[in-house]
Design a protein around this motif. Structure first.
Motif, PDB file in Angstrom:
ATOM      1  N   GLY A   1      47.058 -84.145  25.138  1.00  0.00           N
ATOM      2  CA  GLY A   1      48.554 -84.295  25.184  1.00  0.00           C
ATOM      3  C   GLY A   1      49.420 -83.191  24.611  1.00  0.00           C
ATOM      4  O   GLY A   1      48.772 -82.544  23.759  1.00  0.00           O
ATOM      5  N   ALA A   2      50.516 -82.938  24.833  1.00  0.00           N
ATOM      6  CA  ALA A   2      51.166 -81.770  24.189  1.00  0.00           C
ATOM      7  C   ALA A   2      52.777 -82.070  24.330  1.00  0.00           C
ATOM      8  O   ALA A   2      53.231 -82.892  25.069  1.00  0.00           O
ATOM      9  CB  ALA A   2      50.909 -80.447  24.883  1.00  0.00           C
ATOM     10  N   SER A   3      53.425 -81.596  23.421  1.00  0.00           N
ATOM     11  CA  SER A   3      54.817 -81.603  23.484  1.00  0.00           C
ATOM     12  C   SER A   3      55.351 -80.167  23.381  1.00  0.00           C
ATOM     13  O   SER A   3      54.957 -79.414  22.528  1.00  0.00           O
ATOM     14  CB  SER A   3      55.147 -82.336  22.239  1.00  0.00           C
ATOM     15  OG  SER A   3      56.706 -82.625  22.207  1.00  0.00           O
ATOM     16  N   VAL A   4      56.445 -79.994  24.277  1.00  0.00           N
ATOM     17  CA  VAL A   4      56.987 -78.564  24.309  1.00  0.00           C
ATOM     18  C   VAL A   4      58.485 -78.598  24.121  1.00  0.00           C
ATOM     19  O   VAL A   4      59.062 -79.509  24.724  1.00  0.00           O
ATOM     20  CB  VAL A   4      56.470 -77.747  25.789  1.00  0.00           C
ATOM     21  CG1 VAL A   4      57.519 -76.337  25.733  1.00  0.00           C
ATOM     22  CG2 VAL A   4      55.158 -77.992  25.803  1.00  0.00           C
ATOM     23  N   ALA A   5      58.992 -77.732  23.451  1.00  0.00           N
ATOM     24  CA  ALA A   5      60.475 -77.732  23.089  1.00  0.00           C
ATOM     25  C   ALA A   5      60.816 -76.082  23.150  1.00  0.00           C
ATOM     26  O   ALA A   5      60.268 -75.442  22.604  1.00  0.00           O
ATOM     27  CB  ALA A   5      61.039 -78.075  21.610  1.00  0.00           C
TER      28      ALA A   5
END
Length: 470
Positions: free
Chosen positions: A72-76
């Protein structure tokens, strides 16, 4: 339903959501408060970036996760001070098949050092310390009797600036002091888990590896000591000072120090995954059990100021934009403090950052078992944050691949939306000693009444924004 009843209903819902609902990973997907409100509706979520504008770029992120087996990853992404993209990929928890959302929290490892450096600079601006103050000794900030008799007298020459710049005199020649709890417990005859003061005592019982200020070696120990410096100078604990004086003024409320064990995970914190056949480590609790490094084999709590923070990608973006040196949004630090942290010709920089290039590219990385994080400021006003909940076989080198992945991501976005996603973030209730909300009457009303009306107004504003997108 008349307007009065609708207002009361909204008030009850929002109060319940903000004050009582604390979902853990694995439960939020099945809990809905009512047809209109769920925890996700009060935060930035994936629906806000459902756009064909990002289709090509997102395929690159999805390939990256598959190639490196990232769960899983979160990108901003922000441009010119506005958050224009925030999205989760993959899973926050495989057991629950729970997709990552921008509001999920990740361990950020050494990105924590940027938080610590900003806190130190803030204390200097408040006149509570100087970066040129000595850390140990009778005239040092930590004039504690525990640290009064180091084996190497050069310890008394260490300054705050030396620790910020990894010039304190310690190297990892014989291992990282922050990751040898069993050795330290035996040497000092103290129980496990060992605390940061015991770790410092152990380090001071050995010779320095070089004269302070005359060499440089990356030091988790040095930044953990800065956590003690912040506590002594501020008169409060490290986390409280950082949250109240650095993070909350920026609108950051979901950052907190993490815990070692999965059962103690913070609300909305992801699960962590290591590579197959990753070696087990002795539990930091001295039980004799061999456990995954990400689940009690590394002492995240002892790392604290060097690597203990847990954060969302949008919150880290708020922090980055507040120390990036651009005019908008206004930085939380003075230009002089930002320059001290980033001017590579001053003998100390990069401070807090991993690198600050003369071309205007600054970045901060962080990694340990089950975690990889990177944030980057670019000279054209673009900034990005990437967090993952998985290790890769190439370990810390994964961040260079993240950098390449994001370079391709930015090139594939031909047109950017103009809407600032920070507008969709519902603030936390005001602290009770500060019952002030713009546009709300406060005279003769309780603090809780003021809090609830502020929350209700914000939730209605966000509801209106979301409705306008449909």
């Amino acid at each position: 339903m008349n307007l009065h009843n609708r207002s009361i209903r909204i008030l009850i819902i929002v109060t319940f959501a903000l004050f009582f609902f604390v979902p853990q990973v694995g439960t939020e997907s099945v809990v809905i408060i009512n047809d209109n409100y769920s925890p996700a509706s009060l935060r930035i979520d994936n629906t806000l970036t459902d756009s064909e504008l990002f289709d090509g770029a997102e395929k690159g992120v999805e390939w990256f996760l598959r190639n490196w087996r990232i769960k899983g990853a979160s990108v901003a992404v922000a441009r010119e001070g506005k958050l224009l993209y925030a999205r989760g990929f993959g899973y926050a928890s495989l057991n629950d098949s729970l997709p990552v959302e921008p509001y999920h929290r990740f361990r950020v490892a050494s990105v924590s050092k940027l938080v610590t450096a900003v806190a130190v600079m803030k204390l200097q601006e408040e006149g509570k310390l100087s970066v040129h103050d000595h850390v140990f000794g009778p005239d040092g900030i930590l004039d504690d009797t525990l640290f009064a008799h180091p084996k190497d007298r050069r310890v008394f020459d260490i300054t705050v600036a030396h620790l910020l710049a990894h010039e304190g005199g310690w190297s990892q020649r014989y291992g990282d002091q922050m990751f040898m709890p069993t050795v330290i417990a035996r040497a000092l005859d103290v129980p496990m888990p060992v605390d940061i003061k015991s770790i410092v005592r152990f380090a001071l019982s050995k010779n320095l590896h070089f004269t302070p200020g005359k060499g440089q070696s990356y030091s988790n120990l040095g930044y953990s000591i800065l956590g003690l410096v912040i506590e002594k100078a501020s008169g409060t604990d490290y986390e409280t000072y950082c949250r109240s004086e650095v993070l909350e003024p920026l609108g950051i409320y979901d950052m907190a120090l993490g815990r070692n064990l999965p059962e103690e995970a913070l609300p909305l914190e992801v699960s962590y995954y290591e590579v197959d056949n990753a070696p087990l480590r002795p539990s930091v609790y001295g039980t004799g059990e061999m456990v995954p490094a990400s689940r009690g084999g590394n002492d995240i709590e002892a790392l604290g100021a060097a690597g203990g923070w847990v954060a969302t990608a949008p919150d880290l973006m708020r922090l980055l934009l507040a120390v990036d040196g651009f005019e908008e949004p206004k930085d939380i630090l003075s230009p002089e403090s930002v320059e001290f942290m980033t001017d590579v010709y001053n003998g100390y920089a990069p401070v807090g950052w991993r690198a600050t290039m003369t071309n205007g590219s600054w970045w901060r990385t962080g990694s340990f078992s089950g975690t990889s994080a990177m944030m980057k400021r670019m000279p054209d006003g673009t900034a990005w944050v990437v967090l993952t909940n998985s290790s890769a076989w190439n370990g810390p080198e994964l961040t260079s691949d993240i950098d390449q992945m994001m370079s391709k991501f930015l090139m594939r976005v031909r047109e950017w939306p103009q809407e600032d996603l920070f507008s969709y973030s519902l603030p936390v209730p005001l602290r009770s000693e500060e019952p002030r909300v713009e546009g709300i009457r406060t005279e003769g009303r309780t603090v809780e009444e003021i809090k609830v009306e502020g929350l209700r107004n914000e939730s209605l504003r966000i509801e209106g924004l979301r409705a306008g997108r449909q």
